[in-house]
Design an enzyme around this catalytic site. Structure first.
Site, PDB file in Angstrom:
ATOM      1  N   ILE A 375       0.821  -1.215   0.000  1.00 34.01           N
ATOM      2  CA  ILE A 375       0.000   0.000   0.000  1.00 34.01           C
ATOM      3  C   ILE A 375       0.856   1.267   0.000  1.00 34.01           C
ATOM      4  O   ILE A 375       0.321   2.376  -0.044  1.00 34.01           O
ATOM      5  CB  ILE A 375      -0.951   0.034   1.215  1.00 34.01           C
ATOM      6  CG1 ILE A 375      -0.159  -0.110   2.528  1.00 34.01           C
ATOM      7  CG2 ILE A 375      -2.004  -1.046   1.093  1.00 34.01           C
ATOM      8  CD1 ILE A 375      -1.016   0.018   3.764  1.00 34.01           C
ATOM      9  N   GLY A 376       2.182   1.118   0.061  1.00 32.28           N
ATOM     10  CA  GLY A 376       3.028   2.307   0.039  1.00 32.28           C
ATOM     11  C   GLY A 376       4.488   1.965   0.164  1.00 32.28           C
ATOM     12  O   GLY A 376       4.874   0.854   0.557  1.00 32.28           O
ATOM     13  N   HIS A 377       5.318   2.926  -0.212  1.00 35.96           N
ATOM     14  CA  HIS A 377       6.767   2.795  -0.107  1.00 35.96           C
ATOM     15  C   HIS A 377       7.298   3.999   0.656  1.00 35.96           C
ATOM     16  O   HIS A 377       6.877   5.132   0.435  1.00 35.96           O
ATOM     17  CB  HIS A 377       7.421   2.739  -1.489  1.00 35.96           C
ATOM     18  CG  HIS A 377       7.012   1.554  -2.303  1.00 35.96           C
ATOM     19  ND1 HIS A 377       7.639   0.332  -2.208  1.00 35.96           N
ATOM     20  CD2 HIS A 377       6.015   1.401  -3.217  1.00 35.96           C
ATOM     21  CE1 HIS A 377       7.066  -0.513  -3.049  1.00 35.96           C
ATOM     22  NE2 HIS A 377       6.075   0.110  -3.673  1.00 35.96           N
ATOM     23  N   GLY A 378       8.238   3.741   1.554  1.00 37.32           N
ATOM     24  CA  GLY A 378       8.877   4.818   2.290  1.00 37.32           C
ATOM     25  C   GLY A 378      10.357   4.837   2.022  1.00 37.32           C
ATOM     26  O   GLY A 378      10.894   4.003   1.276  1.00 37.32           O
ATOM     27  N   PHE A 380      12.666   4.004   3.931  1.00 39.00           N
ATOM     28  CA  PHE A 380      13.401   2.898   4.532  1.00 39.00           C
ATOM     29  C   PHE A 380      12.624   1.586   4.502  1.00 39.00           C
ATOM     30  O   PHE A 380      12.905   0.684   5.279  1.00 39.00           O
ATOM     31  CB  PHE A 380      13.758   3.243   5.984  1.00 39.00           C
ATOM     32  CG  PHE A 380      14.580   4.497   6.104  1.00 39.00           C
ATOM     33  CD1 PHE A 380      15.890   4.534   5.663  1.00 39.00           C
ATOM     34  CD2 PHE A 380      14.036   5.642   6.634  1.00 39.00           C
ATOM     35  CE1 PHE A 380      16.632   5.685   5.764  1.00 39.00           C
ATOM     36  CE2 PHE A 380      14.779   6.798   6.746  1.00 39.00           C
ATOM     37  CZ  PHE A 380      16.083   6.827   6.303  1.00 39.00           C
ATOM     38  N   GLY A 381      11.653   1.462   3.628  1.00 36.96           N
ATOM     39  CA  GLY A 381      10.952   0.197   3.579  1.00 36.96           C
ATOM     40  C   GLY A 381       9.642   0.259   2.819  1.00 36.96           C
ATOM     41  O   GLY A 381       9.258   1.286   2.269  1.00 36.96           O
ATOM     42  N   LYS A 398       4.990  -2.447   8.179  1.00 35.59           N
ATOM     43  CA  LYS A 398       6.121  -1.811   7.502  1.00 35.59           C
ATOM     44  C   LYS A 398       7.326  -2.742   7.563  1.00 35.59           C
ATOM     45  O   LYS A 398       7.793  -3.108   8.638  1.00 35.59           O
ATOM     46  CB  LYS A 398       6.452  -0.478   8.172  1.00 35.59           C
ATOM     47  CG  LYS A 398       7.574   0.296   7.495  1.00 35.59           C
ATOM     48  CD  LYS A 398       7.760   1.638   8.200  1.00 35.59           C
ATOM     49  CE  LYS A 398       8.865   2.457   7.565  1.00 35.59           C
ATOM     50  NZ  LYS A 398       9.037   3.759   8.262  1.00 35.59           N
ATOM     51  N   ASP A 492      10.595  15.045   9.574  1.00 38.06           N
ATOM     52  CA  ASP A 492      10.116  14.550   8.279  1.00 38.06           C
ATOM     53  C   ASP A 492       8.615  14.796   8.131  1.00 38.06           C
ATOM     54  O   ASP A 492       7.862  13.905   7.727  1.00 38.06           O
ATOM     55  CB  ASP A 492      10.436  13.062   8.134  1.00 38.06           C
ATOM     56  CG  ASP A 492      10.463  12.605   6.667  1.00 38.06           C
ATOM     57  OD1 ASP A 492      10.522  13.479   5.782  1.00 38.06           O
ATOM     58  OD2 ASP A 492      10.419  11.394   6.420  1.00 38.06           O
TER      59      ASP A 492
END
Length: 702
Positions: A375-378, A380-381, A398, A492
């Site tokens: 459902i998403g990318h950050g 660091f993961g 995550k 952030d």
């Protein structure tokens, strides 16, 4: 001497524990809550009514399971406890045209039954029985039967649902039915006999209460009462959520044994709960008149005649054994409090402490980390949607990157957010560190992230939602900056790190870059990290992050939410180049200079917004984005501006310039740039090779 001191300390702590009652959602366990009727737990909140897509009539109660003492009898007459409570709640309705109900804060002698739905608010029964209760109602249904003033009021109910005193919440611009998070403070002075009720969207208590009245509670409460909430619906889809609750009373709940449950089961209108049973007299304390002395008593008499030395020996020995007893009692109490069963922790959504998950459980929850669950990318993961097999709860998992930076982020996030408690922070449910994997488990946010709601949704995010979200983020930052034991700098702040729950309330997350510092202490210099467009210019130059660098980032978020434009916009042709006026902060400053500030409003809103609020919001964004960090407001001041409790500061028409001498700059001129999810993350520093007399202006790097 030490043993005697320990015993004295034990006695003092026991006495203190008996003179007050204090609890909140952070300290409650599953066994500390009693949920009746339609009340249930959902996503870390207490729901008083059912979550149904079809109209329903029902009622529910959520009570603190231990009775709290409110009344003491003495020769001079009864004395009533003073108490204070704070709670955050929301009322939402899938079908706003359906009839509501409402909710109430409740003092009741009854812990086992629920009243009727609809206008009765679950407080009393429709068959005429009312019981001996005291409540502060937040009513969303105007019912002429109960002399309601309107469908948006707060009232004080004593023994019945016809309010003794009521106040229109429209007078303070609070609407119970918008789904917004609402805060309430209820304070009762037992000595003066006065009750004050305050209500606000802000987390700052208003100076003036919305309702104040004289009330002698000694006429309406028993020695012991149960405290909590009641809510109801009447043929509607209205839901009532308690997001946070804290309670404090001047009387303890443990100074005498609690009353038997049977006396609280069926209270009548003419009586309240009976006093707790008196302690049984000790037969050893009053010997019978004809009782003969035993050998032990004879021995005691001989010791007493033995002189001061014998007495001192007895006292010393007694103190020693009492100290041992006190230590044992403390140990037993500690084990009782701490030894919460693991199964209870698994079922308890109100507990706000992370726990350790097994790798097998999270692997199963995400279907072996299936790509279709992403459902998403950050930075660091990767984040996956998961369903926990043990409870069926939906969570976000995550999966941190397999590198040292990912491990550092994991340790930072776990150590910081695990200790934080705020309704506008994304709750970390737990973690896992097995098989070389680092996994973090969060509450599932059904409405995703703010950036997706702004830029990827087919329908534009309504202005009311945007306004509420920005208040929520400001509230979270005010808590991090000023209300935590150690100040937390997020570093952030951006729309992709702001999640939205089912009511579009903001939940700030991703604390991988966050830092904790002592209040008043200067931050250490680091390599600046974050996302371009949100980074304060002085942070890029010096590497020192403080609360004012977070304020700058928040200002960029405000402008992004108001304008519907990303902070750094690339050419739509896909060349990767920046388009003209690509820097959002600079663009809004230029519009303000030209007297065209309202031009920045998001065109997708189609003009459906309050122009005064829009201008105010854009000015707040610019005030937070001032180049000079000293001129930026605190987040607490921002909240006051957003809710109309303080004016927006005068923002100069021309953007001020700010310069730094190179002696202030600490690192070398190298940019390391990496791209995550379409946004550029930068670590920047300035060369110390430059002359100490040279100056670099903020405009050079923005």
């Amino acid at each position: 001497m030490l043993s005697s001191s320990l015993f004295l300390l034990f006695l003092l702590s026991a006495t203190a524990a008996s003179t007050s009652t204090d609890f909140d959602f952070a300290t409650l366990t599953l066994s500390s809550l009693r949920l009746l009727g339609d009340a249930h737990l959902a996503n870390g909140t207490v729901r008083l009514t059912r979550d149904l897509p079809v109209p329903n009539s029902g009622a529910g109660r959520a009570l603190y399971s231990n009775p709290v003492r409110f009344l003491r009898q003495s020769s001079s007459g009864p004395s009533v406890a003073s108490f204070s409570t704070f709670f955050s709640f929301s009322v939402t309705n899938l079908n706003p045209s359906s009839i509501g109900g409402g909710l109430a804060f409740l003092l009741s002698p009854d812990s086992d039954s629920v009243g009727s739905p609809g206008g009765f608010l679950g407080l009393s029964s429709s068959n005429g029985g009312s019981g001996s209760f005291v409540a502060v109602e937040f009513d969303t249904l105007m019912d002429v039967e109960f002399n309601d003033i309107n469908g948006n009021h707060v009232g004080v109910d004593v023994g019945g649902v016809v309010s003794s005193r009521a106040a229109d919440l429209g007078g303070i611009d609070v609407d119970l039915k918008t789904g917004n998070l609402i805060n309430s403070w209820i304070d009762y002075d037992g000595g003066a006999g006065t009750l004050r009720v305050s209500v606000s969207y802000s987390n700052l208590k208003p100076e003036q209460p919305v309702l104040s009245m004289d009330l002698d509670l000694s006429k309406y409460v028993g020695d012991y009462m149960f405290v909590g909430f009641s809510g109801s619906t009447q043929g509607s889809t209205e839901t009532h959520s308690i997001e946070w609750w804290s309670f404090s009373s001047s009387f303890g709940s443990s100074d005498l044994p609690p009353p038997p449950t049977a006396t609280l089961m069926n209270p009548t209108a003419d009586s309240v709960s009976s006093s707790p049973p008196a302690l049984a007299p000790s037969t050893a304390a009053t010997p019978l008149k004809n009782e003969k002395s035993s050998p032990s008593s004879s021995c005691s008499n001989q010791l007493c005649r033995g002189g001061p030395g014998a007495v001192a020996g007895v006292v010393t020995a007694g103190a020693f054994f009492l100290a041992i007893f006190a230590g044992a009692a403390i140990w037993v109490y500690w084990k009782k409090v701490r030894g919460v069963k693991k199964s209870e922790l698994l079922a308890m959504d109100v507990i706000r402490m992370p726990r350790e998950f097994s790798y097998r459980e999270l692997k199963s929850a995400t279907k072996c980390f299936n790509v279709n669950k992403i459902i998403g990318h950050g930075a660091f993961g990767t984040v996956y949607k998961g369903i926990l097999p043990s409870s069926g709860d939906i969570v976000a998992v995550k999966r941190c990157s397999h590198n040292s930076q990912g491990k550092e982020e994991f340790l930072s996030e776990l150590s910081i957010i695990g200790t934080l408690r705020h309704r506008n922070l994304l709750r970390l449910q737990g973690w896992c560190h097995e098989k070389g994997e680092i996994l973090l488990v969060y509450d599932w946010m059904p409405n995703g992230s703010l950036d997706k709601a702004l830029f990827e949704s087919r329908m534009p995010l309504p202005w009311s939602h945007r306004h509420k979200i920005l208040i929520g983020v400001a509230s979270a930052l005010a808590y991090l900056h000023q209300e935590c034991e150690n100040q937390v700098i997020h570093r952030d702040i951006k729309t992709s790190n702001i999640m939205l729950d089912e009511g579009f309330n903001a939940r700030l997350g991703d604390f991988g870059l966050a830092r904790q510092i002592e209040h008043g202490k200067s931050p250490d210099a680091t390599v600046a990290a974050g996302t371009m467009g949100y980074l304060a210019p002085e942070y890029i130059l010096t590497g020192r992050a403080n609360e004012k660098t977070d304020v700058f980032s928040y200002g960029a978020v405000v402008l992004e939410v108001a304008s519907g434009r990303r902070p750094i916009e690339k050419d739509s042709a896909g060349t990767g180049r920046l388009r003209p006026n690509s820097n959002l902060v600079e663009w809004v400053w230029s519009l303000h200079r030209d007297g065209r500030l309202l031009t920045a409003a998001d065109a997708r809103l189609g003009g459906e917004f309050n122009e005064e609020e829009m201008v105010q919001m854009l000015l707040i964004g610019l005030a937070c984005s001032q180049p000079d960090p000293m001129t930026r407001p605190t987040m607490r001041a921002v909240i006051q501006m957003l809710v109309g409790e303080a004016p927006v500061p005068i923002v100069p028409k021309t953007k001020p310039s700010m310069s730094f001498s190179t002696s202030q700059l600490i690192l070398n001129l190298q940019d390391s740039v990496s791209d995550y999810n379409g946004m550029t993350t930068i670590s920047t520093s300035i060369s110390s090779d430059l002359s100490d007399n040279e100056h670099i202006t903020v405009d050079d790097i923005v």
